[in-house]
Design an enzyme around this catalytic site. Structure first.
Site, short mmCIF file in Angstrom:
data_model
loop_
_atom_site.label_atom_id
_atom_site.label_comp_id
_atom_site.label_asym_id
_atom_site.label_seq_id
_atom_site.Cartn_x
_atom_site.Cartn_y
_atom_site.Cartn_z
N CYS A 183 -0.26 -12.87 3.57
CA CYS A 183 -0.06 -13.72 2.60
C CYS A 183 1.28 -13.77 2.01
O CYS A 183 2.09 -14.08 2.76
CB CYS A 183 -1.09 -13.89 1.28
SG CYS A 183 -1.32 -15.25 0.57
N HIS A 202 -6.48 -13.43 4.17
CA HIS A 202 -6.70 -12.14 3.65
C HIS A 202 -7.86 -11.29 4.04
O HIS A 202 -8.75 -11.27 3.54
CB HIS A 202 -7.04 -12.27 2.14
CG HIS A 202 -6.01 -12.73 0.88
ND1 HIS A 202 -5.01 -11.69 0.39
CD2 HIS A 202 -5.47 -13.98 0.71
CE1 HIS A 202 -4.18 -12.41 -0.06
NE2 HIS A 202 -4.32 -13.52 -0.01
N GLU A 238 -7.80 -8.42 4.02
CA GLU A 238 -8.21 -7.03 3.49
C GLU A 238 -9.34 -7.16 2.17
O GLU A 238 -9.78 -6.22 1.51
CB GLU A 238 -6.82 -6.42 2.68
CG GLU A 238 -6.49 -7.09 1.44
CD GLU A 238 -6.03 -8.59 1.67
OE1 GLU A 238 -5.82 -9.31 0.32
OE2 GLU A 238 -5.92 -9.18 2.70
#
Length: 228
Positions: free
Chosen positions: A86, A166, A168
């Site tokens: 990001c 994202h 993660e």
């Protein structure tokens, strides 16, 4: 064993699945908070670098963001593996001669479908959580790997792999994000409830696409097994 340097841009950053998979593989992490004055570690002492997301814009004139861009450029120059997520992807693009700009398609938030770019040599596809309004313009020579119906989502160059979404994040991270941003979104007419439900369903099912993507990146880090 050399640690993975994880650069965060907010307090209580959700390192999430990056931390979970690193722990499964016995890889140490070294969290760095440049916005708090932390010094970025010597590249010779780390096995890889992860640049996380954050609320800043890559084109904000913060000294710590300029220093992070120099650091990411040096990491790629030294062939240190980099995962940029990001905001991290936008900083990486600027670091290597590309740019970042306000996204022309507006806010992209919630679960999105990512599809491989035509001719991509690495298939990046699946469902992922996204939350951004800025977008990266990759540098010359980058390979475009994936897109959504609105934005570029993944690209690579040298030792670096960048994603706009994202992989993660966990449900805890989504809840934390929406606790801060949800009221703002509601004011602009964004219905947050379906966004939360879609995320709950995704993580209840195991967040398979996120885990697969991150495990593939970790699989490419054999040098981390070399002890000092």
């Amino acid at each position: 064993m050399k640690p993975i340097a994880v650069i965060t841009h907010v307090d209580r950053a959700d390192v999430g699945l990056v931390e979970e998979i690193a722990r499964e593989r016995d890889y140490p992490l070294h969290l760095v908070r440049p916005y708090r004055g932390d010094e970025l570690p010597d590249l010779g002492r780390v096995g890889a670098v992860v640049a996380m997301g954050g609320p800043q814009s890559a084109y904000d004139d913060h000294p710590y963001l300029r220093e992070e861009q120099r650091y990411l450029a040096a990491a790629v120059g030294d062939e240190v593996p980099v995962l940029a997520i990001c905001l991290g992807s936008q900083l990486l693009a600027r670091a290597l001669g590309g740019s970042a700009e306000p996204g022309k398609a507006g806010l992209e938030a919630g679960m999105i479908t990512v599809k491989p770019a035509e001719g991509a040599t690495t298939e990046i596809a699946g469902e992922f959580f996204s939350f951004h309004s800025d977008s990266a313009i990759p540098p010359a020579g980058a390979e475009i790997l994936a897109r959504s119906d609105r934005y570029l989502q993944a690209w690579s160059i040298g030792s670096a792999f960048a994603v706009q979404f994202h992989p993660e994040i966990t449900m805890r991270g989504v809840n934390g994000l929406l606790a801060v941003e949800g009221p703002k979104l509601e004011k602009f007419g964004v219905d947050v409830a379906p966004m939360r439900r879609d995320a709950e369903r995704y993580f209840a099912e195991g967040a398979t696409d996120s885990r697969t993507l991150l495990n593939r990146w970790f699989d490419r880090l054999p040098h981390l097994l070399i002890r000092d």
